[in-house]
Motif scaffolding. Structure first.
Motif, PDB file in Angstrom:
ATOM      1  N   PHE A 168     -12.233  18.560   3.692  1.00  0.00           N
ATOM      2  CA  PHE A 168     -13.341  19.490   3.468  1.00  0.00           C
ATOM      3  C   PHE A 168     -14.471  18.818   2.706  1.00  0.00           C
ATOM      4  N   GLU A 203      -5.687  18.497   5.314  1.00  0.00           N
ATOM      5  CA  GLU A 203      -6.856  19.360   5.183  1.00  0.00           C
ATOM      6  C   GLU A 203      -8.013  18.530   4.629  1.00  0.00           C
ATOM      7  N   VAL A 213     -14.601  22.450   7.134  1.00  0.00           N
ATOM      8  CA  VAL A 213     -13.191  22.240   6.821  1.00  0.00           C
ATOM      9  C   VAL A 213     -12.461  21.943   8.125  1.00  0.00           C
TER      10      VAL A 213
END
Length: 138
Positions: free
Chosen positions: A109, A107, A92
């Motif tokens: 991931f 973000e 991540v």
């Protein structure tokens, strides 16, 4: 074979220091790390340093289901970037980008293999949206 990467993002109307504190302080983490109001996070620990570990317990309020979200930090650049590896070895990366009066959080991931990518993206986006609501109510 290249790994799939899912991206979620949000623009938070708050100072960078407030956003960072809400993202990293365990007392704040317990206030936003869930995707819907019928869930909560009763436990959060956070050793925010490279090599440090974190754990957030996410549970349905009715006690029907719960899980630990945990990992180890691989990079911490205060007020800028956080990278970690989850317990299942997924990576991540989170960026905090200050633009005027807002902070853009991006973000990225790796998905897990049990649920459809769209479901995972929607879930992580819902948590990020909950973070935005939490911070902007401060």
């Amino acid at each position: 074979m290249e790994k799939t990467i899912i991206t979620v993002e949000s623009s938070i109307n708050a100072p960078l220091t407030t956003v960072w504190d809400c993202w990293t302080n365990p007392e704040h983490i317990k206030g936003w790390t869930f995707a819907s109001d019928d869930w909560h996070s009763p436990i959060a620990t956070n050793d925010l340093q490279t090599g440090g570990k974190f754990l957030t317990r996410m549970e349905a309020k009715d006690g029907s289901f719960g899980f630990d979200f945990e990992g180890t930090y691989t990079l911490v650049e205060p007020l800028k970037k956080i990278e970690y590896v989850l317990a299942d070895e997924r990576e991540v990366k989170i960026e905090f980008i200050e633009t005027g009066d807002t902070v853009q959080i991006i973000e990225k991931f790796n998905p897990e293999n049990e649920n459809p990518i769209e479901l995972q993206q929607d879930g992580w986006q819902a948590i990020l949206n909950n973070f935005k609501k939490y911070v902007e109510s401060k």
